[in-house]
Design a protein around this motif. Structure first.
Motif, short mmCIF file in Angstrom:
data_model
loop_
_atom_site.label_atom_id
_atom_site.label_comp_id
_atom_site.label_asym_id
_atom_site.label_seq_id
_atom_site.Cartn_x
_atom_site.Cartn_y
_atom_site.Cartn_z
N LEU A 138 -3.61 -1.67 10.95
CA LEU A 138 -3.96 -2.77 10.05
C LEU A 138 -5.44 -2.74 9.69
O LEU A 138 -5.81 -2.94 8.52
CB LEU A 138 -3.61 -4.11 10.70
N ARG A 139 -6.29 -2.48 10.67
CA ARG A 139 -7.73 -2.46 10.41
C ARG A 139 -8.11 -1.34 9.44
O ARG A 139 -9.02 -1.49 8.63
CB ARG A 139 -8.49 -2.29 11.73
N LEU A 178 -9.12 -10.12 10.73
CA LEU A 178 -9.42 -9.79 9.33
C LEU A 178 -9.70 -11.06 8.52
O LEU A 178 -10.53 -11.03 7.60
CB LEU A 178 -8.26 -9.02 8.70
N ILE A 193 -9.25 -10.78 4.37
CA ILE A 193 -8.01 -11.38 3.88
C ILE A 193 -8.12 -12.89 4.03
O ILE A 193 -8.90 -13.38 4.86
CB ILE A 193 -6.76 -10.85 4.62
N VAL A 245 -6.26 -1.99 5.59
CA VAL A 245 -6.80 -3.01 4.72
C VAL A 245 -7.98 -2.48 3.90
O VAL A 245 -8.15 -2.83 2.72
CB VAL A 245 -7.20 -4.27 5.53
N TYR A 274 -1.96 -11.05 3.17
CA TYR A 274 -1.75 -9.72 3.76
C TYR A 274 -0.59 -9.81 4.75
O TYR A 274 -0.60 -10.66 5.65
CB TYR A 274 -3.02 -9.26 4.46
N ASP A 320 0.82 -1.22 0.00
CA ASP A 320 0.00 0.00 0.00
C ASP A 320 0.85 1.27 0.00
O ASP A 320 0.36 2.35 -0.31
CB ASP A 320 -0.99 0.00 1.18
N SER A 346 -6.68 -0.47 0.97
CA SER A 346 -6.15 -1.36 -0.07
C SER A 346 -7.27 -2.01 -0.86
O SER A 346 -7.21 -2.10 -2.09
CB SER A 346 -5.25 -2.43 0.55
N LEU A 387 -4.66 -9.42 12.47
CA LEU A 387 -4.76 -10.04 11.14
C LEU A 387 -5.70 -11.23 11.16
O LEU A 387 -6.46 -11.46 10.21
CB LEU A 387 -3.37 -10.45 10.66
N THR A 443 1.88 -4.07 4.14
CA THR A 443 1.42 -2.84 4.76
C THR A 443 2.30 -2.52 5.96
O THR A 443 3.13 -3.33 6.37
CB THR A 443 -0.05 -2.96 5.20
N TYR A 460 -11.56 -8.90 -1.24
CA TYR A 460 -10.64 -9.59 -0.32
C TYR A 460 -9.22 -9.54 -0.88
O TYR A 460 -8.99 -9.35 -2.08
CB TYR A 460 -11.05 -11.06 -0.15
#
Length: 330
Positions: free
Chosen positions: A106-107, A146, A152, A110, A125, A54, A113, A143, A82, A121
């Motif tokens: 991260l939240r 996610l 992901i 994503v 990641y 990203d 992206s 993660l 990321t 999806y």
């Protein structure tokens, strides 16, 4: 076209993928139209692993990929990194800043992206580096959330130490470790490679050509007009020593009937069926040359000859400037 399983419990992906970083100006000027055509060509040839981040020109790389995979999302395996923050340099350009493995980052990241890639999806990641300020268990826990949400599919790590890998794998299955691995970058063989194999984690080897040096096409420091001029392996007497090694590799490649780049990529693939590699390029010509490395078989005698000429540790200079080396193996 050869597929390999990405980790013990991961999906089948192409053994040679495409690193897309250079399409966003990392190594000199690039052309969006040509870059898109290169990605499309990779997919047409069945090579589905597309690697991006990203922070490659602040999302430009992801937007470029979204155009190339439009209408053919099912053909692409999207690997997104990321967490590498960027800062504005005095001249207005963007420079690498600190890393962030914080769950909140991260939240948020994503979703940006997913929007740029125009997809529901992301396949793989990966935090670009291990954040020393955040326990790896917290990063992986975020993660894992996610994954549960379907945003992901698989979790990766990058440039992580054996200790961090063990802690991460105890929190949630890790599918892949992305790390530099080539004839000239073999530090992982001592501890990291045995560790990921113990956990059934696949290896995604980036920079198999040591940023183009092993292609044999860089002859003088003046051939470099990008960030590589700041890397120790390309500087002063290191350059001359490493160029002499490339000449020996070229001799082996000629005897094998392939290019130096193909020999270097074939060597990486020969180190284990759990390894895939992602040489980067922004041109169809080099893409096709790189992909043809699958057709270069290396016998035990070939590997012994390569080892005799390029043993582990022979390269002169570190792979990054000192200020960036501290972010590795954490």
């Amino acid at each position: 076209m050869m597929n390999r399983k990405l980790g013990t419990n991961g999906p089948l992906v192409s053994s040679i993928g495409l690193g897309c970083m250079g399409m966003s100006g990392a190594y000199g000027q690039s052309d969006d139209k040509e870059s898109i055509a290169t990605i499309e060509r990779a997919l047409d040839l069945g090579h589905n692993f597309l690697d991006t981040a990203d922070y490659y020109r602040l999302g430009h790389n992801e937007e470029l990929i979204s155009q190339a995979i439009k209408g053919k999302r099912n053909k692409a395996f999207l690997s997104v990194k990321t967490g590498q923050l960027v800062t504005a340099a005095p001249d207005g350009s963007m420079a690498p800043g600190p890393v962030s493995g914080h769950p909140n980052h991260l939240r948020n990241a994503v979703f940006y992206s997913l929007r740029r890639l125009k997809t529901d999806y992301i396949d793989l990641y990966t935090p670009a580096r291990v954040d020393p300020a955040v326990p790896i268990e917290e990063t992986v826990g975020a993660l894992a959330d996610l994954v549960q949400k379907g945003l992901i599919r698989y979790i990766g790590l990058s440039e992580a130490s054996a200790e961090s890998i063990r802690k991460a794998a105890a929190e949630h299955p890790i599918t892949a470790l992305q790390i530099e691995y080539s004839l000239w970058s073999r530090d992982i063989e001592a501890e990291v490679l045995p560790t990921i194999r113990a956990f059934g984690i696949g290896l995604v080897a980036y920079a198999p050509l040591s940023r183009g040096f092993l292609s044999g096409e860089i002859r003088t420091p003046q051939d470099l007009k990008d960030s590589r001029i700041n890397m120790p392996r390309y500087q002063d007497e290191n350059f001359d020593k490493n160029l002499a090694l490339v000449e020996k590799i070229k001799t082996l490649a000629t005897a094998k009937g392939c290019t130096p780049a193909q020999l270097a990529i074939a060597w990486v693939l020969a180190q284990g069926d759990d390894i895939i590699t992602i040489p980067g390029t922004k041109r169809i010509h080099y893409l096709e040359e790189n992909l043809a490395a699958e057709n270069v078989p290396l016998s035990r005698e070939d590997l012994q000859s390569i080892e005799a000429i390029v043993p582990a540790g022979i390269v002169s200079g570190t792979r990054y400037p000192e200020r960036f080396m501290n972010a590795l193996n954490r």
